[in-house]
Design a protein around this motif. Structure first.
Motif, PDB file in Angstrom:
ATOM      1  N   VAL A 138       1.843  12.096   1.963  1.00  0.00           N
ATOM      2  CA  VAL A 138       1.651  10.651   1.936  1.00  0.00           C
ATOM      3  C   VAL A 138       2.050  10.093   3.296  1.00  0.00           C
ATOM      4  O   VAL A 138       3.132  10.387   3.801  1.00  0.00           O
ATOM      5  N   HIS A 139       1.164   9.288   3.863  1.00  0.00           N
ATOM      6  CA  HIS A 139       1.419   8.690   5.172  1.00  0.00           C
ATOM      7  C   HIS A 139       0.853   7.289   5.195  1.00  0.00           C
ATOM      8  O   HIS A 139      -0.148   6.998   4.546  1.00  0.00           O
ATOM      9  N   SER A 140       1.484   6.420   5.943  1.00  0.00           N
ATOM     10  CA  SER A 140       0.988   5.066   6.144  1.00  0.00           C
ATOM     11  C   SER A 140       0.630   4.904   7.614  1.00  0.00           C
ATOM     12  O   SER A 140       1.479   5.085   8.487  1.00  0.00           O
ATOM     13  N   GLY A 141      -0.623   4.613   7.869  1.00  0.00           N
ATOM     14  CA  GLY A 141      -1.072   4.428   9.243  1.00  0.00           C
ATOM     15  C   GLY A 141      -2.495   3.909   9.252  1.00  0.00           C
ATOM     16  O   GLY A 141      -3.146   3.774   8.214  1.00  0.00           O
ATOM     17  N   SER A 199       8.465   1.616   2.149  1.00  0.00           N
ATOM     18  CA  SER A 199       8.738   1.720   0.718  1.00  0.00           C
ATOM     19  C   SER A 199      10.225   1.703   0.384  1.00  0.00           C
ATOM     20  O   SER A 199      10.600   1.745  -0.789  1.00  0.00           O
ATOM     21  N   THR A 200      11.083   1.640   1.393  1.00  0.00           N
ATOM     22  CA  THR A 200      12.528   1.679   1.177  1.00  0.00           C
ATOM     23  C   THR A 200      12.957   0.564   0.234  1.00  0.00           C
ATOM     24  O   THR A 200      12.517  -0.570   0.359  1.00  0.00           O
ATOM     25  N   HIS A 254       0.814  -1.221   0.000  1.00  0.00           N
ATOM     26  CA  HIS A 254       0.000   0.000   0.000  1.00  0.00           C
ATOM     27  C   HIS A 254       0.850   1.275   0.000  1.00  0.00           C
ATOM     28  O   HIS A 254       0.529   2.241  -0.678  1.00  0.00           O
ATOM     29  N   ALA A 255       1.938   1.287   0.731  1.00  0.00           N
ATOM     30  CA  ALA A 255       2.770   2.488   0.807  1.00  0.00           C
ATOM     31  C   ALA A 255       3.446   2.771  -0.529  1.00  0.00           C
ATOM     32  O   ALA A 255       3.511   3.923  -0.973  1.00  0.00           O
ATOM     33  N   VAL A 256       3.928   1.740  -1.199  1.00  0.00           N
ATOM     34  CA  VAL A 256       4.557   1.895  -2.510  1.00  0.00           C
ATOM     35  C   VAL A 256       3.528   2.396  -3.521  1.00  0.00           C
ATOM     36  O   VAL A 256       3.798   3.315  -4.302  1.00  0.00           O
ATOM     37  N   MET A 257       2.337   1.805  -3.496  1.00  0.00           N
ATOM     38  CA  MET A 257       1.282   2.230  -4.422  1.00  0.00           C
ATOM     39  C   MET A 257       0.921   3.697  -4.197  1.00  0.00           C
ATOM     40  O   MET A 257       0.724   4.450  -5.153  1.00  0.00           O
ATOM     41  N   ALA A 258       0.857   4.106  -2.943  1.00  0.00           N
ATOM     42  CA  ALA A 258       0.535   5.504  -2.633  1.00  0.00           C
ATOM     43  C   ALA A 258       1.623   6.439  -3.149  1.00  0.00           C
ATOM     44  O   ALA A 258       1.328   7.500  -3.711  1.00  0.00           O
ATOM     45  N   SER A 295       6.909   6.662   8.440  1.00  0.00           N
ATOM     46  CA  SER A 295       6.321   5.321   8.401  1.00  0.00           C
ATOM     47  C   SER A 295       6.112   4.849   6.969  1.00  0.00           C
ATOM     48  O   SER A 295       6.366   3.689   6.637  1.00  0.00           O
ATOM     49  N   CYS A 296       5.675   5.736   6.095  1.00  0.00           N
ATOM     50  CA  CYS A 296       5.488   5.379   4.689  1.00  0.00           C
ATOM     51  C   CYS A 296       6.837   5.112   4.023  1.00  0.00           C
ATOM     52  O   CYS A 296       6.982   4.163   3.253  1.00  0.00           O
TER      53      CYS A 296
END
Length: 143
Positions: free
Chosen positions: A62-65, A112-113, A33-37, A107-108
């Protein structure tokens, strides 16, 4: 904007004025999800630049949570409404971005690293947060 979100397997949760909130990994969980975002954000910025209109400027957060999500049913459609601290944070990241910039939460970035390239930013002071917030910007190579 919708096309960039949909092409990267996201859904548009909310539109307001000239902006939107998109969800990735919802309603079905997706480890990417983070990569797609990040890819959707890069595509969105790229599409706006292609319009070659200096009056159009886009800023992206862009944030992942975790979000609190619920479905709003209408006669012929369903909409996923999202809320909570993650939505609050992503709006603040968007506000901290410069025109044409994508500001990404730590976090995102960590999710995605290796798949997305980031540039370091000085910590950002965000409204509603006591300490400066660590963030990066998405590199141009992501689109």
């Amino acid at each position: 904007m919708r096309t960039a979100v949909r092409r990267n397997r996201g859904i548009v949760s909310k539109e307001g004025g000239d902006g939107l909130i998109a969800l990735f990994g919802a309603p079905h969980a997706d480890d990417n999800h983070a990569v797609m975002a990040c890819h959707a954000a890069a595509e969105l910025v790229h599409r706006v630049k292609l319009l070659n209109d200096p009056a159009l400027q886009v800023r992206v957060g862009v944030h992942s949570g975790y979000v609190v999500a619920h479905v709003i049913e209408a006669d012929f459609s369903s909409v996923y409404e999202a809320g909570g601290p993650a939505v609050h944070l992503v709006k603040r990241l968007e506000n901290a971005a410069q025109a044409g910039q994508i500001v990404v939460s730590e976090s995102c970035q960590s999710l995605s690293t290796g798949l997305v390239t980031f540039n370091a930013l000085t910590p950002k002071r965000l409204e509603g947060f006591l300490r400066p917030f660590a963030a990066t910007s998405l590199s141009r190579s992501a689109d």
